[in-house]
Design a protein around this motif. Structure first.
Motif, PDB file in Angstrom:
ATOM      1  N   ARG A   9       0.847  -1.188   0.000  1.00 48.18           N
ATOM      2  CA  ARG A   9       0.000   0.000   0.000  1.00 48.18           C
ATOM      3  C   ARG A   9       0.883   1.238   0.000  1.00 48.18           C
ATOM      4  N   ILE A  10       0.523   2.196  -0.842  1.00 49.29           N
ATOM      5  CA  ILE A  10       1.251   3.455  -0.944  1.00 49.29           C
ATOM      6  C   ILE A  10       0.384   4.540  -0.312  1.00 49.29           C
ATOM      7  N   ASP A  31      -4.686   5.182   1.305  1.00 48.98           N
ATOM      8  CA  ASP A  31      -3.595   4.503   0.607  1.00 48.98           C
ATOM      9  C   ASP A  31      -4.142   3.768  -0.599  1.00 48.98           C
ATOM     10  N   ILE A  32      -3.225   3.384  -1.485  1.00 50.57           N
ATOM     11  CA  ILE A  32      -3.643   2.830  -2.768  1.00 50.57           C
ATOM     12  C   ILE A  32      -2.641   1.784  -3.244  1.00 50.57           C
ATOM     13  N   THR A  33      -3.126   0.826  -4.010  1.00 45.56           N
ATOM     14  CA  THR A  33      -2.286  -0.108  -4.760  1.00 45.56           C
ATOM     15  C   THR A  33      -2.794  -0.078  -6.198  1.00 45.56           C
ATOM     16  N   GLU A  34      -2.212  -0.886  -7.061  1.00 42.47           N
ATOM     17  CA  GLU A  34      -2.699  -0.947  -8.438  1.00 42.47           C
ATOM     18  C   GLU A  34      -4.029  -1.693  -8.527  1.00 42.47           C
ATOM     19  N   GLY A  78     -12.326  -0.213   2.575  1.00 41.05           N
ATOM     20  CA  GLY A  78     -11.334  -0.657   1.605  1.00 41.05           C
ATOM     21  C   GLY A  78     -12.039  -1.395   0.490  1.00 41.05           C
ATOM     22  N   GLY A  79     -11.418  -1.412  -0.671  1.00 43.04           N
ATOM     23  CA  GLY A  79     -12.063  -2.094  -1.773  1.00 43.04           C
ATOM     24  C   GLY A  79     -11.129  -2.444  -2.899  1.00 43.04           C
ATOM     25  N   GLN A  91      -1.993   5.173 -15.937  1.00 41.69           N
ATOM     26  CA  GLN A  91      -1.722   6.385 -15.167  1.00 41.69           C
ATOM     27  C   GLN A  91      -1.504   6.044 -13.699  1.00 41.69           C
ATOM     28  N   LEU A  92      -2.325   5.136 -13.166  1.00 42.68           N
ATOM     29  CA  LEU A  92      -2.193   4.725 -11.773  1.00 42.68           C
ATOM     30  C   LEU A  92      -0.834   4.069 -11.532  1.00 42.68           C
ATOM     31  N   ALA A  93      -0.435   3.168 -12.410  1.00 41.90           N
ATOM     32  CA  ALA A  93       0.863   2.489 -12.264  1.00 41.90           C
ATOM     33  C   ALA A  93       2.012   3.496 -12.316  1.00 41.90           C
ATOM     34  N   MET A  94       1.941   4.467 -13.233  1.00 46.69           N
ATOM     35  CA  MET A  94       3.003   5.472 -13.336  1.00 46.69           C
ATOM     36  C   MET A  94       3.021   6.375 -12.106  1.00 46.69           C
ATOM     37  N   CYS A  95       1.861   6.740 -11.602  1.00 46.41           N
ATOM     38  CA  CYS A  95       1.792   7.591 -10.411  1.00 46.41           C
ATOM     39  C   CYS A  95       2.369   6.863  -9.201  1.00 46.41           C
ATOM     40  N   ILE A  96       2.029   5.595  -9.048  1.00 49.89           N
ATOM     41  CA  ILE A  96       2.574   4.806  -7.931  1.00 49.89           C
ATOM     42  C   ILE A  96       4.084   4.713  -8.053  1.00 49.89           C
TER      43      ILE A  96
END
Length: 107
Positions: A9-10, A31-34, A78-79, A91-96
């Motif tokens: 988690r980021i 927090d977020i993951t891919e 969470g989901g 975009q999500l992968a690049m941002c992470i």
């Protein structure tokens, strides 16, 4: 044996929008993951419910997706992300990746 997580988690601490049926409200992405995210919201949600999420990850990156709630302890939820457009996934992968790189500066 329990299933092990595949992603870390980021922490992001970003505001976003959550929509259930015709109700839209602000939420705080923690927090977020891919594949998923944790957030807090005043909206009462239940496990296995599907909502729409919009999150501005940075100045150039807004993603929208459906989220299936897998964890519900109001006001924290969470989901798992579903129906994420391929360009939003990229975009999500690049941002992470940028967040990980930025967090390692100075180590």
């Amino acid at each position: 044996m329990a299933i092990q997580r595949r992603h870390f988690r980021i922490p992001v601490s970003r505001r976003g929008l959550i929509t259930r049926n015709h109700t839209t409200t602000l939420c705080e992405h923690v927090d977020i993951t891919e594949e998923g995210l944790h957030f807090s919201s005043d909206l009462l949600l239940s496990k296995d419910e599907t909502v729409r999420i919009e999150c501005q990850l940075d100045a150039d990156c807004i993603i929208q997706c459906e989220l299936v709630i897998t964890h519900a302890e109001p006001p924290r939820f969470g989901g798992r992300m579903t129906h994420l457009l391929p360009e939003h996934q990229q975009q999500l992968a690049m941002c992470i990746q940028r967040l990980i790189t930025f967090s390692m500066v100075g180590l």
